[in-house]
Write an enzyme that holds these catalytic residues in place. Structure first.
Site, mmCIF file in Angstrom:
data_model
loop_
_atom_site.group_PDB
_atom_site.id
_atom_site.type_symbol
_atom_site.label_atom_id
_atom_site.label_comp_id
_atom_site.label_asym_id
_atom_site.label_seq_id
_atom_site.Cartn_x
_atom_site.Cartn_y
_atom_site.Cartn_z
ATOM 1 N N ASP A 266 1.447 -18.522 31.899
ATOM 2 C CA ASP A 266 2.659 -18.333 32.719
ATOM 3 C C ASP A 266 2.371 -18.645 34.191
ATOM 4 O O ASP A 266 3.190 -19.258 34.879
ATOM 5 C CB ASP A 266 3.158 -16.875 32.615
ATOM 6 C CG ASP A 266 3.810 -16.595 31.265
ATOM 7 O OD1 ASP A 266 4.029 -17.558 30.517
ATOM 8 O OD2 ASP A 266 4.099 -15.421 30.979
ATOM 9 N N GLU A 292 6.606 -26.115 28.352
ATOM 10 C CA GLU A 292 5.780 -26.549 29.497
ATOM 11 C C GLU A 292 6.196 -27.944 29.959
ATOM 12 O O GLU A 292 5.424 -28.677 30.566
ATOM 13 C CB GLU A 292 4.290 -26.437 29.147
ATOM 14 C CG GLU A 292 3.655 -27.591 28.413
ATOM 15 C CD GLU A 292 4.109 -27.807 26.968
ATOM 16 O OE1 GLU A 292 5.194 -27.349 26.580
ATOM 17 O OE2 GLU A 292 3.378 -28.494 26.249
HETATM 18 N N1 LIG Z 1 2.296 -19.075 28.589
HETATM 19 C C1 LIG Z 1 3.357 -19.758 28.166
HETATM 20 N N2 LIG Z 1 3.206 -20.665 27.174
HETATM 21 C C2 LIG Z 1 4.271 -21.371 26.774
HETATM 22 C C3 LIG Z 1 5.533 -21.190 27.325
HETATM 23 N N3 LIG Z 1 6.404 -22.043 26.738
HETATM 24 C C4 LIG Z 1 5.701 -22.744 25.829
HETATM 25 N N4 LIG Z 1 4.393 -22.341 25.821
HETATM 26 C C5 LIG Z 1 3.286 -22.809 25.032
HETATM 27 O O1 LIG Z 1 3.005 -24.156 25.355
HETATM 28 C C6 LIG Z 1 2.229 -24.689 24.288
HETATM 29 C C7 LIG Z 1 2.599 -26.130 24.110
HETATM 30 O O2 LIG Z 1 1.647 -26.659 23.229
HETATM 31 P P1 LIG Z 1 1.726 -28.131 22.694
HETATM 32 O O3 LIG Z 1 3.134 -28.556 22.499
HETATM 33 O O4 LIG Z 1 0.818 -28.196 21.498
HETATM 34 O O5 LIG Z 1 1.182 -29.026 23.844
HETATM 35 P P2 LIG Z 1 -0.187 -29.026 24.645
HETATM 36 O O6 LIG Z 1 -1.173 -28.023 24.160
HETATM 37 O O7 LIG Z 1 0.181 -28.919 26.086
HETATM 38 O O8 LIG Z 1 -0.737 -30.437 24.345
HETATM 39 P P3 LIG Z 1 -0.299 -31.804 24.998
HETATM 40 O O9 LIG Z 1 1.095 -31.615 25.516
HETATM 41 O O10 LIG Z 1 -0.350 -32.789 23.904
HETATM 42 O O11 LIG Z 1 -1.268 -32.076 26.077
HETATM 43 C C8 LIG Z 1 2.527 -23.837 23.065
HETATM 44 O O12 LIG Z 1 1.354 -23.119 22.723
HETATM 45 C C9 LIG Z 1 3.591 -22.844 23.555
HETATM 46 O O13 LIG Z 1 3.425 -21.575 22.993
HETATM 47 C C10 LIG Z 1 5.678 -20.208 28.354
HETATM 48 O O14 LIG Z 1 6.733 -19.946 28.915
HETATM 49 N N5 LIG Z 1 4.551 -19.525 28.739
#
Ligand SMILES: Nc1nc2c(ncn2[C@@H]2O[C@H](COP(=O)(O)OP(=O)(O)OP(=O)(O)O)[C@@H](O)[C@H]2O)c(=O)[nH]1
Length: 380
Positions: A266, A292
């Site tokens: 976060d 993200e």
């Molecule tokens: N801490 C946090 N995590 C989040 C939030 N929204 C999404 N996520 C996490 O963001 C992660 C996104 O993972 P992936 O889509 O696999 O993408 P990545 O690990 O960034 O890999 P690449 O995008 O391919 O580089 C997931 O584990 C979600 O749980 C948030 O508001 N807070």
């Protein structure tokens, strides 16, 4: 003869003060202000009625009515300055009240009291006009109505003062100024009593807009806020020649969550938003698209300009130390960049194109930007 017109004015001021008091009930940070505003409205209303009463022609009653009026206006001014986080100074107000009381006593000539009352009311109206100007400017109200009304009231009181001074007593002019003074002063006082109510409503609206259009975690615009901004950009006059649009995604964000915890993840998102907001121009827009993934709009920027800017931001962000538990961590982002340079193109199409390019950047190894081959001519 008792001026019956004063009664609806006084009643309106009391009702508006009471409504403001009730409306502010839910806003704990304004509890003191709402009490002071109601007191101010009650004092002004009582002062007006006493001033117009025909029953007892007793100079001490003028002392009381002027004291109530002045005290009431000062309470309104106090609330307005507190709403702008200005320090309140009580001493000048108390001194003015004492001097007004003294000059209205039966031992001194009535002409002195009249001149002094006009001067002091001009001063109070001038102050209220100034305070309303600051508030109306801060909330970007279209036309500064209250500033104007209190300003006109100030001018009328100054004219009344000048006409009451020795050598300036011209009955014909006085007959002209008196009704104008009554008009501006009563309109400003009635409308001015709405001042606090307007601030409360404005705050509530801003709060609701924030809730609807802002992302609660990062404070960036949310998806709905982005859609509205896109719409405004399409309708802007004159239209922008270019608007660069980038979709951004934090690299390996899942690993950040897994390794450092969700709270650290976060914090990365919050830091990314703070970093972009500090680095962008006022007209640029940075919105959380979901998870993200973020969307950046650079109105007026060509593809080449935007690429230069985004590359520099990418390098700076990669060097940024983000607090995570006891230590710090470093993150990077990838982006897909397109340019909207034709007002006919569908924005969703462009966002999809930017998204496709983002995944190209990811496939290319991350921490890089994939740029559209040439400016987009499909229309937006
Ligand atoms: N801490 C946090 N995590 C989040 C939030 N929204 C999404 N996520 C996490 O963001 C992660 C996104 O993972 P992936 O889509 O696999 O993408 P990545 O690990 O960034 O890999 P690449 O995008 O391919 O580089 C997931 O584990 C979600 O749980 C948030 O508001 N807070």
């Amino acid at each position: 003869m008792f001026d019956i017109h004063i009664l609806p004015i006084a009643l309106t001021i009391i009702l508006v003060g009471w409504s403001s008091w009730r409306f502010a009930a839910g806003q704990t940070e304004l509890l003191r202000e709402r009490r002071i505003w109601l007191q101010g409205c009650l004092c002004i209303a009582c002062g007006l009625v006493l001033e117009a009463q025909p029953i007892v022609h007793w100079r001490w009653l003028s002392v009381l009515s002027m004291g109530l009026l002045l005290g009431g206006y000062q309470q309104l001014a106090l609330v307005l300055s507190r709403l702008q986080q200005q320090r309140a100074h009580y001493l000048p107000g108390v001194l003015l009240l004492l001097l007004t009381g003294l000059l209205n006593t039966p031992w001194l000539p009535q002409a002195w009291a009249d001149s002094w009352n006009a001067a002091v009311l001009a001063l109070v109206y001038g102050r209220l006009s100034w305070l309303h100007w600051q508030i109306e400017r801060a909330i970007r109200q279209g036309y500064p109505i209250l500033t104007t009304l209190y300003g006109l009231g100030t001018v009328a009181f100054v004219a009344r003062l000048a006409l009451g001074l020795p050598g300036g007593q011209d009955q014909a002019l006085l007959d002209l100024v008196e009704p104008l003074l009554y008009l501006f002063a009563s309109t400003a006082t009635i409308y001015g009593s709405f001042g606090f109510l307007m601030v409360i409503l404005r705050r509530r609206t801003q709060h609701l807009v924030r809730e609807t259009l802002q992302d609660s975690l990062t404070g960036a615009l949310n998806r709905r806020g982005l859609d509205e901004t896109m719409l405004q950009l399409r309708q802007s006059v004159p239209p922008f020649r270019h608007v660069a649009i980038a979709m951004l995604d934090v690299d390996h964000f899942k690993q950040v969550n897994d390794r450092y915890g969700h709270a650290a993840g976060d914090e990365v998102l919050r830091q990314l938003v703070r970093f972009f907001c500090q680095s962008l121009r006022e007209q640029d827009v940075f919105a959380r698209y979901g998870g993200e993934e973020f969307c950046l709009l650079l109105p007026g920027a060509s593809l080449a300009d935007a690429q230069r800017k985004l590359d520099s931001l990418r390098e700076q962000f990669a060097a940024l130390a983000i607090p995570a538990g006891e230590g710090v961590l470093h993150c990077t982002f990838s982006a897909g960049l397109v340019c909207w340079d034709n007002a006919e193109v569908n924005p969703d199409k462009l966002l999809h194109q930017a998204d496709d390019l983002l995944y190209q950047a990811k496939r290319a190894g991350r921490n890089c930007i994939a740029v559209a081959a040439e400016p987009n001519h499909q229309g937006y």
